[in-house]
Motif scaffolding. Structure first.
Motif, short mmCIF file in Angstrom:
data_model
loop_
_atom_site.label_atom_id
_atom_site.label_comp_id
_atom_site.label_asym_id
_atom_site.label_seq_id
_atom_site.Cartn_x
_atom_site.Cartn_y
_atom_site.Cartn_z
N CYS A 105 0.85 -1.19 0.00
CA CYS A 105 0.00 0.00 0.00
C CYS A 105 0.88 1.23 0.00
O CYS A 105 1.97 1.22 0.57
CB CYS A 105 -0.93 0.01 1.21
N VAL A 106 0.39 2.28 -0.64
CA VAL A 106 1.17 3.51 -0.78
C VAL A 106 0.55 4.61 0.06
O VAL A 106 -0.66 4.83 0.01
CB VAL A 106 1.25 3.95 -2.26
N TYR A 107 1.39 5.30 0.82
CA TYR A 107 0.97 6.42 1.65
C TYR A 107 1.90 7.60 1.39
O TYR A 107 2.89 7.48 0.67
CB TYR A 107 1.00 6.03 3.13
N GLY A 108 1.56 8.73 1.99
CA GLY A 108 2.39 9.92 1.80
C GLY A 108 2.15 10.54 0.44
O GLY A 108 1.03 10.57 -0.08
N PRO A 133 8.46 15.42 0.30
CA PRO A 133 7.84 14.63 -0.77
C PRO A 133 8.38 13.20 -0.83
O PRO A 133 9.25 12.88 -1.63
CB PRO A 133 8.22 15.41 -2.03
N ILE A 134 7.84 12.33 0.00
CA ILE A 134 8.25 10.92 -0.04
C ILE A 134 7.02 10.03 -0.26
O ILE A 134 5.93 10.32 0.22
CB ILE A 134 9.00 10.48 1.23
N ARG A 135 7.25 8.99 -0.98
CA ARG A 135 6.24 7.97 -1.25
C ARG A 135 6.52 6.80 -0.31
O ARG A 135 7.59 6.21 -0.36
CB ARG A 135 6.33 7.53 -2.71
N ILE A 136 5.58 6.48 0.57
CA ILE A 136 5.77 5.42 1.56
C ILE A 136 5.07 4.16 1.08
O ILE A 136 3.86 4.16 0.83
CB ILE A 136 5.20 5.83 2.93
N VAL A 137 5.82 3.09 0.94
CA VAL A 137 5.24 1.79 0.57
C VAL A 137 5.30 0.89 1.79
O VAL A 137 6.38 0.63 2.34
CB VAL A 137 6.01 1.14 -0.60
N SER A 138 4.14 0.44 2.24
CA SER A 138 4.10 -0.44 3.42
C SER A 138 3.96 -1.89 2.99
O SER A 138 3.17 -2.22 2.10
CB SER A 138 2.94 -0.06 4.34
N VAL A 141 15.03 1.84 3.42
CA VAL A 141 14.10 0.87 3.98
C VAL A 141 14.06 1.07 5.49
O VAL A 141 15.10 1.21 6.13
CB VAL A 141 14.52 -0.58 3.66
N VAL A 142 12.85 1.07 6.06
CA VAL A 142 12.67 1.20 7.50
C VAL A 142 12.10 -0.10 8.04
O VAL A 142 11.11 -0.62 7.50
CB VAL A 142 11.74 2.37 7.85
N ALA A 149 2.06 10.08 -3.00
CA ALA A 149 1.98 8.90 -3.87
C ALA A 149 2.70 9.10 -5.20
O ALA A 149 3.19 8.14 -5.80
CB ALA A 149 0.52 8.53 -4.13
N ASP A 150 2.79 10.35 -5.69
CA ASP A 150 3.41 10.59 -6.99
C ASP A 150 4.88 10.99 -6.87
O ASP A 150 5.52 11.35 -7.86
CB ASP A 150 2.64 11.67 -7.74
N SER A 151 5.44 10.92 -5.67
CA SER A 151 6.84 11.30 -5.49
C SER A 151 7.77 10.25 -6.11
O SER A 151 7.47 9.06 -6.15
CB SER A 151 7.16 11.44 -4.00
N GLU A 152 8.91 10.71 -6.58
CA GLU A 152 9.92 9.80 -7.13
C GLU A 152 10.80 9.21 -6.03
O GLU A 152 11.60 8.31 -6.28
CB GLU A 152 10.79 10.53 -8.15
N ARG A 153 10.64 9.71 -4.82
CA ARG A 153 11.44 9.23 -3.69
C ARG A 153 10.60 8.22 -2.90
O ARG A 153 9.52 8.54 -2.39
CB ARG A 153 11.84 10.40 -2.79
N THR A 154 11.08 7.00 -2.78
CA THR A 154 10.34 5.92 -2.14
C THR A 154 11.02 5.47 -0.86
O THR A 154 12.23 5.20 -0.85
CB THR A 154 10.18 4.71 -3.09
#
Length: 677
Positions: free
Chosen positions: A455-458, A489-494, A535-536, A460-465
């Motif tokens: 799932c994507v949070y933050g 501007p960060i894209r968070i993928v959980s 990665v966190v 969503a269209d940012s190039e920084r993941t």
């Protein structure tokens, strides 16, 4: 002769007379349940006796309808059940709801109200099964209506038996098979299949098997078979021995058998067969027979209120424990609880059950009317409780998302404080529900399912993941990352899964089952393909002060580094854990700075004990935010008027958001460029 007359005349007769000793047996079972719960903290086998007796009585009732009329009036059958069972049950549920507003700690109320709803709908056993498999609910204490699981199964049993009799009657009429013989074979098949399933499932997952309808049907079937097959009770010495033996088995099963860990498998045959011995041996009323004791007017009266004794004793016990703040009541208070349960049962029967029945009878309300009235009463109770639950959460927490309380900042602020003069957030009633967004979004995978859910949070269209991966102790950092994403501007993928840290297999690494291994391998592959900025995840596992970097964590990090060289991994030191009753404590605390938390020395060493013994990949940075959970000597449960934990091990989403600043500082240490939006 019509079909109905043909059916009724072809059926062999069974014993239809009133059996006072069975009322006495129900009295013994209800008192046993209460005594074992109050004094021994374990199950007694009394519920199994109830199930056998229920199977015996309901089978007798339905079969008698067939022999008299050649058919079964299901509306009449269920309306009589509703009139007999619902008034008392719904009265108890309504009283428990009202009492919970005053006597239960705030954090336990929502769970209790949900279980009251499930109990009113005769689904409490399935609600408890859901909790047994729900990682988030496993830390909840016993609710004041948990015992309604047995009433729920019994209600489901009545529906099952109605279907069985309907199918048997249909088959016998169309296939020219003896109704009686087909009924015996049907109940015998249910007995064998359900008992086999019970034995199997108890060995596989005993906590779930205990509440499962399918593992209990055999007990009702056993009672039904006794009603159909045993035409007359044993007489003479044989009957006397059978009843005394059965009664001794019923009373002692809970003491002699490992009932709490082995029921309802084959071990449950012991109290069930004890009940059968009492039923088949009673009726002779010999001079020394136990059935004389069981059929004494006092025992018959007690059996008549046994349903209410069962319903009342458990909430009285739970509320007493909550009010006194103890794990076990004093023996004398236990006697008071039992006496109160008997008294309340008698009063409810006198002033609720009987008046309801008389009014419905006097007004000549038909079967359909009684069923509609019962359903409407249930609906009113359920809607009222759920409406109250919604308001209890929505009203005090309307501004939680924009909270200005200091939270984590209070540990470093000169003015940082927690004040009882100001409300805490989230409100204590809603603390258990203050989860990261991925739980409501269906993005946090459950324990059994190996599928990886992204799932994507933050932004969503940012190039920084930034990828957040691991178990629930990784998941509760999502609100902090989302707060960072509000300004950066960060894209968070959980990618998170309960009881499944980002690790290689092994119990010592925190794996719950084999699905975790499959999930880990796929998640690692996907993250490497993403080539994220960082990665966190979590760095340690801790139980009290025992904390380690598990070897499986390091192995997984090393594997990922080979797939994605140079991608930084920020591994967060696990948070401290609270005691199991800390939320209950918060409901009555008068000083959050010194109460309900734990001494730092009991939870933390200054550094991770084995950190110098493991060889970390160069791309791994271990971040330690302990100072935002603990002062130098104490780890509170509330900081800056924000409740830190939603359960003993997991952070509230509200507190996680206040950790955004400290977390961002740690991310910067690995080269994360925090550009403003």
């Amino acid at each position: 002769m019509d079909t109905r007359q043909a059916v009724s005349s072809a059926l062999p007769s069974i014993d239809k007379r009133f059996r006072p000793e069975i009322e006495g047996l129900r009295a013994v079972a209800s008192i046993l349940v209460a005594v074992y719960h109050i004094y021994l903290g374990r199950v007694s086998g009394g519920v199994d006796v109830f199930f056998v007796v229920a199977g015996f009585l309901i089978t007798t009732t339905l079969y008698t309808m067939l022999t008299r009329e050649g058919r079964i009036s299901y509306s009449g059958f269920f309306s009589r059940l509703a009139t007999r069972l619902l008034p008392h049950a719904l009265t108890v549920l309504a009283v428990v709801f009202a009492a919970s507003l005053v006597l239960l700690p705030p954090a336990r109320r929502l769970a209790a109200w949900d279980e009251i709803t499930a109990s009113a709908l005769y689904g409490e056993n399935w609600a408890l099964i859901a909790k047994a498999t729900d990682y988030l609910a496993q830390g909840e204490g016993s609710s004041p209506v948990q015992h309604f699981w047995a009433m729920s199964i019994q209600g489901q049993f009545y529906a099952i038996w109605a279907v069985v009799f309907a199918l048997v009657l249909f088959a016998s009429r169309h296939l020219a098979i003896s109704t009686y013989r087909l009924l015996v074979w049907s109940l015998g098949t249910l007995f064998v299949v359900s008992l086999a399933f019970s034995i199997y499932y108890t060995a596989v997952d005993q906590p779930v098997a205990y509440f499962h309808t399918g593992t209990r049907v055999w007990e009702f079937a056993l009672g039904g078979l006794v009603a159909l097959v045993v035409r007359r009770a044993l007489v003479g010495r044989g009957g006397t021995v059978a009843v005394w033996t059965g009664l001794a088995i019923v009373v002692s099963s809970g003491l002699l058998l490992p009932v709490s860990t082995s029921f309802p498998g084959y071990v449950a045959l012991v109290p069930a067969l004890g009940a059968v011995l009492v039923i088949v041996g009673s009726g002779g009323y010999g001079r020394y027979g136990a059935d004389r004791f069981l059929s004494h007017p006092a025992m018959v009266w007690l059996g008549g209120v046994s349903y209410g004794i069962y319903l009342w004793h458990w909430p009285l016990l739970v509320f007493s424990l909550a009010l006194m703040g103890v794990d076990r009541v004093h023996p004398i208070w236990g006697v008071v609880i039992i006496a109160a349960a008997i008294g309340l049962s008698a009063l409810t029967a006198r002033f609720v059950e009987r008046p309801v029945w008389r009014r419905l009878k006097d007004k000549r309300v038909g079967s359909a009317g009684r069923l509609l009235l019962g359903g409407a009463t249930i609906l009113v109770l359920v809607l009222g409780i759920q409406g109250w639950s919604y308001l209890a959460v929505a009203v005090p927490n309307a501004s939680t998302d924009t909270v200005t309380s200091q939270g984590a900042r209070s540990f470093v602020s000169e003015n940082g404080r927690t004040s009882l003069e100001e409300p805490v957030v989230p409100d204590l009633v809603a603390v258990p529900l203050d989860n990261p967004a991925m739980y409501d979004d269906g993005c946090h995978q459950d324990i059994e399912d190996p599928a990886v859910v992204e799932c994507v949070y933050g932004a969503a269209d940012s190039e920084r993941t930034v990828v957040l991966v691991g178990g629930s102790h990784s998941a509760h950092w999502l609100p902090a990352l989302e707060t960072i994403a509000e300004d950066h501007p960060i894209r968070i993928v959980s990618m998170t899964k309960s009881s499944c840290p980002w690790s290689t297999p092994g119990v010592e690494n925190g794996y719950r089952d084999d699905s975790c291994g499959e999930w880990n391998r796929e998640a690692t592959r996907r993250i490497a393909e993403m080539e994220p900025e960082l990665v966190v995840t979590t760095a340690t596992r801790s139980i009290g002060a025992d904390e380690v970097v598990p070897p499986g964590y390091v192995d997984r990090w090393s594997e990922f580094t080979e797939l994605s060289p140079g991608t930084p991994i920020v591994a967060l030191r696990d948070n401290p854990r609270m005691s199991a009753d800390f939320l209950d404590c918060l409901g009555s605390a008068d000083d959050f700075t010194t109460q309900c938390g734990r001494d730092r020395g009991d939870l933390r060493q200054e550094s991770i004990p084995n950190i110098d013994d493991v060889i970390l990949p160069d791309s791994v940075f271990v971040a330690d935010l302990t100072d935002y959970f603990c002062r130098s000597d104490y780890c509170p449960a509330v900081a800056g008027n924000v409740v830190i934990y939603r359960d003993p091990a997991h952070l509230t989403a509200t507190y996680s958001r206040t950790l955004a600043g400290p977390l961002l500082d740690q991310l910067k240490l690995v080269g994360f460029a925090a550009d403003e939006t």
